[in-house]
Design a protein around this motif. Structure first.
Motif, PDB file in Angstrom:
ATOM      1  N   PHE A  98      88.160  63.731  84.270  1.00 28.17           N
ATOM      2  CA  PHE A  98      87.841  63.304  85.629  1.00 28.17           C
ATOM      3  C   PHE A  98      86.682  64.066  86.251  1.00 28.17           C
ATOM      4  CE2 PHE A  98      92.428  62.564  84.984  1.00 28.17           C
ATOM      5  CZ  PHE A  98      92.450  61.198  85.136  1.00 28.17           C
ATOM      6  N   VAL A  99      86.552  65.344  85.899  1.00 25.13           N
ATOM      7  CA  VAL A  99      85.475  66.166  86.457  1.00 25.13           C
ATOM      8  C   VAL A  99      84.924  67.067  85.359  1.00 25.13           C
ATOM      9  CG1 VAL A  99      86.447  66.168  88.785  1.00 25.13           C
ATOM     10  CG2 VAL A  99      87.071  67.991  87.185  1.00 25.13           C
ATOM     11  N   SER A 100      83.782  67.663  85.633  1.00 29.34           N
ATOM     12  CA  SER A 100      83.175  68.574  84.671  1.00 29.34           C
ATOM     13  C   SER A 100      83.914  69.916  84.671  1.00 29.34           C
ATOM     14  CB  SER A 100      81.713  68.816  85.027  1.00 29.34           C
ATOM     15  OG  SER A 100      81.188  69.892  84.273  1.00 29.34           O
ATOM     16  N   PRO A 101      84.187  70.491  83.486  1.00 25.65           N
ATOM     17  CA  PRO A 101      84.760  71.840  83.451  1.00 25.65           C
ATOM     18  C   PRO A 101      83.887  72.868  84.167  1.00 25.65           C
ATOM     19  CG  PRO A 101      84.976  70.800  81.302  1.00 25.65           C
ATOM     20  CD  PRO A 101      84.110  69.907  82.138  1.00 25.65           C
ATOM     21  N   GLY A 102      82.602  72.576  84.298  1.00 29.31           N
ATOM     22  CA  GLY A 102      81.704  73.490  84.991  1.00 29.31           C
ATOM     23  C   GLY A 102      82.009  73.627  86.469  1.00 29.31           C
ATOM     24  N   THR A 103      82.750  72.698  87.059  1.00 30.59           N
ATOM     25  CA  THR A 103      83.119  72.793  88.465  1.00 30.59           C
ATOM     26  C   THR A 103      84.369  73.641  88.674  1.00 30.59           C
ATOM     27  OG1 THR A 103      84.509  70.790  88.382  1.00 30.59           O
ATOM     28  CG2 THR A 103      82.162  70.492  88.844  1.00 30.59           C
ATOM     29  N   MET A 104      85.004  74.074  87.582  1.00 32.42           N
ATOM     30  CA  MET A 104      86.237  74.852  87.660  1.00 32.42           C
ATOM     31  C   MET A 104      85.919  76.342  87.617  1.00 32.42           C
ATOM     32  SD  MET A 104      88.443  72.631  84.880  1.00 32.42           S
ATOM     33  CE  MET A 104      88.416  70.837  84.907  1.00 32.42           C
ATOM     34  N   PRO A 105      86.879  77.198  88.038  1.00 32.69           N
ATOM     35  CA  PRO A 105      86.687  78.646  87.833  1.00 32.69           C
ATOM     36  C   PRO A 105      86.393  78.939  86.368  1.00 32.69           C
ATOM     37  CG  PRO A 105      88.601  78.230  89.214  1.00 32.69           C
ATOM     38  CD  PRO A 105      88.136  76.884  88.719  1.00 32.69           C
ATOM     39  N   GLY A 106      85.618  79.997  86.093  1.00 37.41           N
ATOM     40  CA  GLY A 106      85.100  80.256  84.758  1.00 37.41           C
ATOM     41  C   GLY A 106      86.120  80.187  83.648  1.00 37.41           C
ATOM     42  N   TRP A 107      87.236  80.937  83.761  1.00 34.17           N
ATOM     43  CA  TRP A 107      88.224  80.963  82.685  1.00 34.17           C
ATOM     44  C   TRP A 107      88.905  79.620  82.526  1.00 34.17           C
ATOM     45  CZ3 TRP A 107      93.344  79.923  83.746  1.00 34.17           C
ATOM     46  CH2 TRP A 107      93.720  79.953  85.104  1.00 34.17           C
ATOM     47  N   LEU A 108      89.134  78.928  83.671  1.00 38.79           N
ATOM     48  CA  LEU A 108      89.791  77.626  83.616  1.00 38.79           C
ATOM     49  C   LEU A 108      88.858  76.589  83.001  1.00 38.79           C
ATOM     50  CD1 LEU A 108      92.602  76.616  84.524  1.00 38.79           C
ATOM     51  CD2 LEU A 108      91.505  75.757  86.607  1.00 38.79           C
ATOM     52  N   GLY A 109      87.585  76.677  83.337  1.00 42.65           N
ATOM     53  CA  GLY A 109      86.614  75.756  82.775  1.00 42.65           C
ATOM     54  C   GLY A 109      86.469  75.920  81.272  1.00 42.65           C
ATOM     55  N   THR A 110      86.598  77.163  80.792  1.00 39.69           N
ATOM     56  CA  THR A 110      86.522  77.406  79.349  1.00 39.69           C
ATOM     57  C   THR A 110      87.683  76.747  78.627  1.00 39.69           C
ATOM     58  OG1 THR A 110      85.385  79.517  79.691  1.00 39.69           O
ATOM     59  CG2 THR A 110      86.481  79.183  77.570  1.00 39.69           C
ATOM     60  N   ILE A 111      88.893  76.881  79.190  1.00 38.17           N
ATOM     61  CA  ILE A 111      90.061  76.226  78.602  1.00 38.17           C
ATOM     62  C   ILE A 111      89.871  74.712  78.591  1.00 38.17           C
ATOM     63  CG2 ILE A 111      92.532  75.781  78.871  1.00 38.17           C
ATOM     64  CD1 ILE A 111      92.784  78.592  80.062  1.00 38.17           C
ATOM     65  N   ARG A 167      81.617  59.675  75.481  1.00 36.64           N
ATOM     66  CA  ARG A 167      80.538  59.486  76.463  1.00 36.64           C
ATOM     67  C   ARG A 167      79.179  59.511  75.770  1.00 36.64           C
ATOM     68  NH1 ARG A 167      83.784  63.243  79.998  1.00 36.64           N
ATOM     69  NH2 ARG A 167      84.821  61.876  81.505  1.00 36.64           N
ATOM     70  N   GLN A 168      79.027  60.447  74.843  1.00 37.92           N
ATOM     71  CA  GLN A 168      77.764  60.524  74.104  1.00 37.92           C
ATOM     72  C   GLN A 168      77.553  59.285  73.245  1.00 37.92           C
ATOM     73  OE1 GLN A 168      77.993  64.219  71.928  1.00 37.92           O
ATOM     74  NE2 GLN A 168      78.026  65.496  73.771  1.00 37.92           N
ATOM     75  N   LEU A 169      78.605  58.798  72.590  1.00 35.73           N
ATOM     76  CA  LEU A 169      78.479  57.625  71.730  1.00 35.73           C
ATOM     77  C   LEU A 169      78.268  56.346  72.538  1.00 35.73           C
ATOM     78  CD1 LEU A 169      81.255  58.476  69.103  1.00 35.73           C
ATOM     79  CD2 LEU A 169      78.778  58.559  68.759  1.00 35.73           C
ATOM     80  N   PHE A 170      78.901  56.281  73.708  1.00 28.38           N
ATOM     81  CA  PHE A 170      78.703  55.109  74.573  1.00 28.38           C
ATOM     82  C   PHE A 170      77.354  55.161  75.286  1.00 28.38           C
ATOM     83  CE2 PHE A 170      83.555  54.774  75.230  1.00 28.38           C
ATOM     84  CZ  PHE A 170      83.680  53.805  74.258  1.00 28.38           C
ATOM     85  N   GLY A 171      76.751  56.355  75.385  1.00 31.20           N
ATOM     86  CA  GLY A 171      75.541  56.505  76.185  1.00 31.20           C
ATOM     87  C   GLY A 171      75.849  56.573  77.660  1.00 31.20           C
ATOM     88  N   ASN A 172      77.039  57.059  78.011  1.00 27.53           N
ATOM     89  CA  ASN A 172      77.446  57.198  79.410  1.00 27.53           C
ATOM     90  C   ASN A 172      77.085  58.581  79.936  1.00 27.53           C
ATOM     91  OD1 ASN A 172      80.470  55.252  78.884  1.00 27.53           O
ATOM     92  ND2 ASN A 172      78.462  54.586  79.570  1.00 27.53           N
ATOM     93  N   PRO A 173      76.981  58.724  81.253  1.00 32.51           N
ATOM     94  CA  PRO A 173      76.546  60.006  81.828  1.00 32.51           C
ATOM     95  C   PRO A 173      77.609  61.089  81.698  1.00 32.51           C
ATOM     96  CG  PRO A 173      77.217  58.501  83.557  1.00 32.51           C
ATOM     97  CD  PRO A 173      77.220  57.702  82.281  1.00 32.51           C
ATOM     98  N   ASP A 174      77.130  62.324  81.633  1.00 29.77           N
ATOM     99  CA  ASP A 174      77.990  63.496  81.683  1.00 29.77           C
ATOM    100  C   ASP A 174      77.406  64.411  82.761  1.00 29.77           C
ATOM    101  OD1 ASP A 174      79.943  65.360  81.081  1.00 29.77           O
ATOM    102  OD2 ASP A 174      79.766  65.059  78.937  1.00 29.77           O
ATOM    103  N   TRP A 175      78.027  65.589  82.923  1.00 25.14           N
ATOM    104  CA  TRP A 175      77.508  66.509  83.924  1.00 25.14           C
ATOM    105  C   TRP A 175      76.432  67.424  83.346  1.00 25.14           C
ATOM    106  CZ3 TRP A 175      81.922  64.742  86.596  1.00 25.14           C
ATOM    107  CH2 TRP A 175      81.778  64.676  87.983  1.00 25.14           C
ATOM    108  N   GLY A 226      76.778  74.338  76.087  1.00 29.94           N
ATOM    109  CA  GLY A 226      77.774  75.151  75.399  1.00 29.94           C
ATOM    110  C   GLY A 226      78.192  74.487  74.099  1.00 29.94           C
ATOM    111  N   TRP A 227      78.791  75.268  73.220  1.00 28.42           N
ATOM    112  CA  TRP A 227      79.159  74.769  71.908  1.00 28.42           C
ATOM    113  C   TRP A 227      80.085  73.556  71.973  1.00 28.42           C
ATOM    114  CZ3 TRP A 227      82.428  73.446  68.083  1.00 28.42           C
ATOM    115  CH2 TRP A 227      81.945  73.519  66.761  1.00 28.42           C
ATOM    116  N   PRO A 228      81.155  73.560  72.791  1.00 27.08           N
ATOM    117  CA  PRO A 228      82.060  72.397  72.813  1.00 27.08           C
ATOM    118  C   PRO A 228      81.356  71.096  73.199  1.00 27.08           C
ATOM    119  CG  PRO A 228      83.077  74.274  73.899  1.00 27.08           C
ATOM    120  CD  PRO A 228      81.639  74.633  73.674  1.00 27.08           C
ATOM    121  N   THR A 229      80.390  71.194  74.113  1.00 29.60           N
ATOM    122  CA  THR A 229      79.664  69.990  74.533  1.00 29.60           C
ATOM    123  C   THR A 229      78.653  69.554  73.490  1.00 29.60           C
ATOM    124  OG1 THR A 229      79.931  70.594  76.867  1.00 29.60           O
ATOM    125  CG2 THR A 229      78.202  69.003  76.324  1.00 29.60           C
TER     126      THR A 229
END
Length: 264
Positions: free
Chosen positions: A191-204, A218-226, A230-233
């Motif tokens: 629903f939202v970008s992990p980057g909008t969360m507190p640091g440790w919570l966003g990492t999880i 999202r990447q395969l569909f060509g849809n927007p992301d935030w 980082g490695w996971p993204t």
């Protein structure tokens, strides 16, 4: 249970899959509610809260639909737990165990039926997305690849659900699975970008298996992301393949072992 040939095991799997489908046919309201609940969430988040969401280089609905497709795969876990515990509580599981069928066929039949349900759920959600203006921009092959990642995630969640259902045994105790499902679902990039969360919570959230699949599709569909980094993204597609494989490797053997131990 006896050791049967692969052909017989496949036939038994088809028979037990048909049993689950016939059960659903007699309970259409339950299935309909399960299919429409994600649609309600799309309308709620897209139209009630979406006006407050500003996605760089895109519309929030285009960001939301892939996340909801991933969430729909997670919702099946709770339904699986309830189905398995209901069979156990009613003695259906023990009656099936007394028949000359393999453990593989029994568990695979339940898993196959759930995957069929997941495909129908995906079709409903894709249609919903198209009706609210969502579009997959990168062509049919990549769109099918994204849908394949979603089914792959659901396959892993299916085995988690089967194991938890065999572990909990009663439908009443299955309600506790909500404590697992909802935090996993919302602590993600659905629903939202992990980057909008507190640091440790966003990492999880960034390393959440659900986030990996949501970001990958999202990447395969060509849809927007935030536009998070980082490695996971940057390796979301790889993670979307690895996480379900790891979960399946853990929970499929656990489910088979738990099933064999039921009568002990």
């Amino acid at each position: 249970m006896t050791t049967l040939s692969p052909a017989t095991s496949l036939r038994d799997t088809a028979t037990l899959t048909g049993r689950v489908l016939r059960h659903w046919q007699r309970s259409p309201v339950t299935i309909l509610i399960g299919l429409l609940f994600p649609v309600l969430m799309v309308l709620m988040f897209g139209y009630l809260f979406g006006g407050a969401m500003a996605v760089p280089d895109g519309d929030y609905m285009d960001f939301l639909i892939p996340g909801m497709l991933a969430m729909t795969m997670l919702f099946g876990l709770e339904a699986m737990v309830i189905a398995v515990t209901t069979d156990t509580a009613k003695g259906v599981t023990e009656r099936i165990r007394a028949m000359p069928v393999t453990t593989t066929a029994i568990l695979a039949g339940r898993s196959a039926a759930d995957l069929l349900n997941a495909v129908v759920g995906l079709a409903v959600m894709v249609l919903t997305g198209l009706l609210v203006g969502w579009t997959a921009h990168r062509g049919l092959p990549l769109t099918l690849a994204a849908l394949g990642l979603l089914v792959w995630l659901r396959f892993a969640f299916t085995w988690i659900g089967i194991y938890l259902g065999l572990l909990l045994k009663t439908p009443e105790s299955a309600v506790s699975v909500q404590i697992l499902v909802w935090p996993v679902g919302f602590l993600s990039s659905a629903f939202v970008s992990p980057g909008t969360m507190p640091g440790w919570l966003g990492t999880i959230a960034a390393w959440n298996p659900l986030s990996a699949t949501a970001t990958a599709i999202r990447q395969l569909f060509g849809n927007p992301d935030w536009n998070a980094h980082g490695w996971p993204t940057e390796h979301a597609v790889a993670l979307a393949l690895i996480w379900p494989a790891l979960l399946t490797a853990i929970f499929l053997p656990l489910a088979a072992r738990r099933y064999r131990a039921l009568s002990r």
